[in-house]
Design a protein around this motif. Structure first.
Motif, short mmCIF file in Angstrom:
data_model
loop_
_atom_site.label_atom_id
_atom_site.label_comp_id
_atom_site.label_asym_id
_atom_site.label_seq_id
_atom_site.Cartn_x
_atom_site.Cartn_y
_atom_site.Cartn_z
N LYS A 70 -16.83 4.34 -6.53
CA LYS A 70 -16.49 3.02 -6.00
C LYS A 70 -15.12 2.55 -6.49
N ASN A 71 -14.73 2.96 -7.70
CA ASN A 71 -13.38 2.68 -8.17
C ASN A 71 -12.36 3.40 -7.29
N ILE A 72 -12.61 4.66 -6.99
CA ILE A 72 -11.68 5.44 -6.18
C ILE A 72 -11.54 4.84 -4.78
N ALA A 81 0.82 -1.21 0.00
CA ALA A 81 0.00 0.00 0.00
C ALA A 81 0.85 1.25 0.00
N GLU A 82 2.14 1.10 0.30
CA GLU A 82 3.05 2.24 0.33
C GLU A 82 3.36 2.77 -1.06
N VAL A 83 3.11 1.93 -2.06
CA VAL A 83 3.42 2.29 -3.45
C VAL A 83 2.16 2.20 -4.30
N GLY A 84 1.78 3.32 -4.93
CA GLY A 84 0.65 3.33 -5.86
C GLY A 84 1.16 3.37 -7.28
N MET A 85 0.38 2.84 -8.21
CA MET A 85 0.84 2.79 -9.60
C MET A 85 -0.30 3.07 -10.56
N VAL A 86 0.00 3.86 -11.59
CA VAL A 86 -0.97 4.17 -12.65
C VAL A 86 -0.32 3.83 -13.98
N PHE A 87 -1.01 3.01 -14.77
CA PHE A 87 -0.48 2.55 -16.05
C PHE A 87 -1.09 3.34 -17.21
N GLN A 88 -0.49 3.16 -18.40
CA GLN A 88 -1.02 3.81 -19.60
C GLN A 88 -2.40 3.25 -19.94
N LYS A 89 -2.53 1.93 -19.86
CA LYS A 89 -3.80 1.29 -20.16
C LYS A 89 -4.74 1.49 -18.97
N TYR A 90 -5.94 1.90 -19.28
CA TYR A 90 -6.91 2.14 -18.21
C TYR A 90 -7.18 0.84 -17.44
N THR A 91 -7.07 0.91 -16.13
CA THR A 91 -7.19 -0.29 -15.30
C THR A 91 -8.33 -0.18 -14.31
N HIS A 118 -16.08 7.47 2.52
CA HIS A 118 -16.90 8.40 1.74
C HIS A 118 -16.27 9.79 1.72
N GLU A 119 -15.75 10.21 2.85
CA GLU A 119 -15.12 11.53 2.94
C GLU A 119 -13.85 11.61 2.08
N ILE A 120 -13.03 10.57 2.14
CA ILE A 120 -11.79 10.53 1.35
C ILE A 120 -12.11 10.51 -0.15
N VAL A 121 -13.07 9.67 -0.53
CA VAL A 121 -13.46 9.58 -1.94
C VAL A 121 -13.96 10.93 -2.45
N ASN A 122 -14.79 11.60 -1.68
CA ASN A 122 -15.29 12.92 -2.08
C ASN A 122 -14.17 13.92 -2.23
N GLN A 123 -13.17 13.84 -1.37
CA GLN A 123 -12.02 14.73 -1.44
C GLN A 123 -11.32 14.57 -2.78
N TYR A 124 -11.11 13.32 -3.20
CA TYR A 124 -10.37 13.09 -4.44
C TYR A 124 -11.23 13.28 -5.68
N VAL A 125 -12.53 13.07 -5.56
CA VAL A 125 -13.43 13.41 -6.66
C VAL A 125 -13.29 14.89 -7.00
N ASP A 126 -13.26 15.72 -5.96
CA ASP A 126 -13.11 17.16 -6.16
C ASP A 126 -11.70 17.51 -6.65
N LEU A 127 -10.70 16.84 -6.10
CA LEU A 127 -9.32 17.16 -6.42
C LEU A 127 -9.01 16.92 -7.90
N GLN A 146 -11.04 8.85 -17.36
CA GLN A 146 -10.68 7.55 -16.79
C GLN A 146 -9.32 7.61 -16.10
N GLN A 147 -8.38 8.34 -16.69
CA GLN A 147 -7.08 8.45 -16.05
C GLN A 147 -7.15 9.31 -14.78
N ARG A 148 -8.05 10.26 -14.75
CA ARG A 148 -8.25 11.03 -13.52
C ARG A 148 -8.73 10.10 -12.40
N VAL A 149 -9.64 9.20 -12.74
CA VAL A 149 -10.13 8.24 -11.75
C VAL A 149 -8.99 7.35 -11.27
N ALA A 150 -8.16 6.88 -12.22
CA ALA A 150 -7.04 6.01 -11.87
C ALA A 150 -6.06 6.72 -10.93
N ILE A 151 -5.78 7.98 -11.21
CA ILE A 151 -4.88 8.76 -10.35
C ILE A 151 -5.51 8.96 -8.98
#
Length: 267
Positions: free
Chosen positions: A101-103, A82-92, A119-128, A147-152
């Protein structure tokens, strides 16, 4: 460098990677060393096949190195965490889950927070990442950039110490890609993480990073590190500055030299 500072952040020490195939060994990385400071943004540039993505996957624990060590804050990284997050070119994204729910997926799996906290954390990143109003939609209803915004957002919601980005905007059109670059910088400045990003785009690397690491052709190693001395926050206007153009040309020249070596060797 102060030894205490050296022990913190991400340390890549004498990393080598050899793939054993039926046609012989492929030496992907050779004695690669790199120190990335906490909350620093580093971009890896190089020719195709130089081991950029392989190195990224090793940091993320998805690929095992042949030799060498990867350490973050005095802890060796050997497997996904969990210390390392990863985002790929292909939407995952999970197509059966909505944006929100993905977030929140990773947070649900860890079972360390209440539903209200999630719910609070998800809302924070939805806005971010600018997806307010789209949180109930499913991935098939979103553009590539969305889709890449969601992945990030999903990667950041788990609060990793390190965020690894493997050509995250490579599949996007030019305009969307440039907007996503600025969005990424804005998100990073509001939620600072140690970021290591792989890209083939020289301009993208110079625009985003604190340092650009140019790698040699295979077997990959660090050929040169370019310190990007451009003020932050940055927007698209910095791309027309003389300093930006000089950094871009230096990186381009290095990659061109490595590409020419490959052509001469017939690779």
């Amino acid at each position: 460098m102060d030894k205490d500072l050296e022990n913190h952040g991400l340390n890549i020490i004498d990393i080598e990677k050899v793939y054993h195939t039926k046609n012989g060994d492929v030496h992907a990385l050779s004695k690669t060393n790199l120190h990335v400071h906490r909350k620093e943004f580093v971009a890896l540039l190089g020719t195709s096949g130089c081991g950029k993505s392989t190195l990224l996957r090793m940091i993320g624990g998805l690929t095992e190195q042949t030799s060498g060590t990867i350490i973050y804050d005095n802890r060796e990284l050997t497997k996904p965490s969990a210390e390392v997050g990863m985002v790929f070119q292909k939407y995952t994204l999970f197509p059966w889950l909505s944006v929100e729910k993905n977030i929140g997926f990773g947070l649900k799996q860890k079972k360390e927070k209440t539903n209200a906290e999630i719910h609070e954390i998800v809302n924070q990143y939805v806005d971010l990442v600018g997806l307010r109003g789209f949180e109930k939609l499913y991935p098939k209803s979103l553009s590539g950039g969305m889709q890449q915004r969601v992945a990030i957002a999903r990667a950041l919601a788990n609060d990793p110490s390190i965020l690894l980005l493997d050509e995250p905007f490579g599949a996007l059109d030019t305009t969307t890609r440039e907007i996503m670059q600025e969005l990424l910088l804005d998100v990073w400045q509001k939620s600072p993480k140690t970021i290591v990003m792989v890209t083939h785009d020289v301009e993208e690397a110079v625009f985003l990073a604190d340092r650009v690491v140019v790698m040699s052709a295979r077997p990959g190693r660090v050929r040169e590190i370019i310190d990007i001395d451009l003020d932050r926050p940055r927007d698209y206007r910095v791309k027309s500055s003389q300093k930006f153009i000089e950094y871009k040309m230096r990186a381009f020249e290095l990659i061109r030299e490595e590409s020419m070596k490959l052509m001469k060797e017939g690779i």
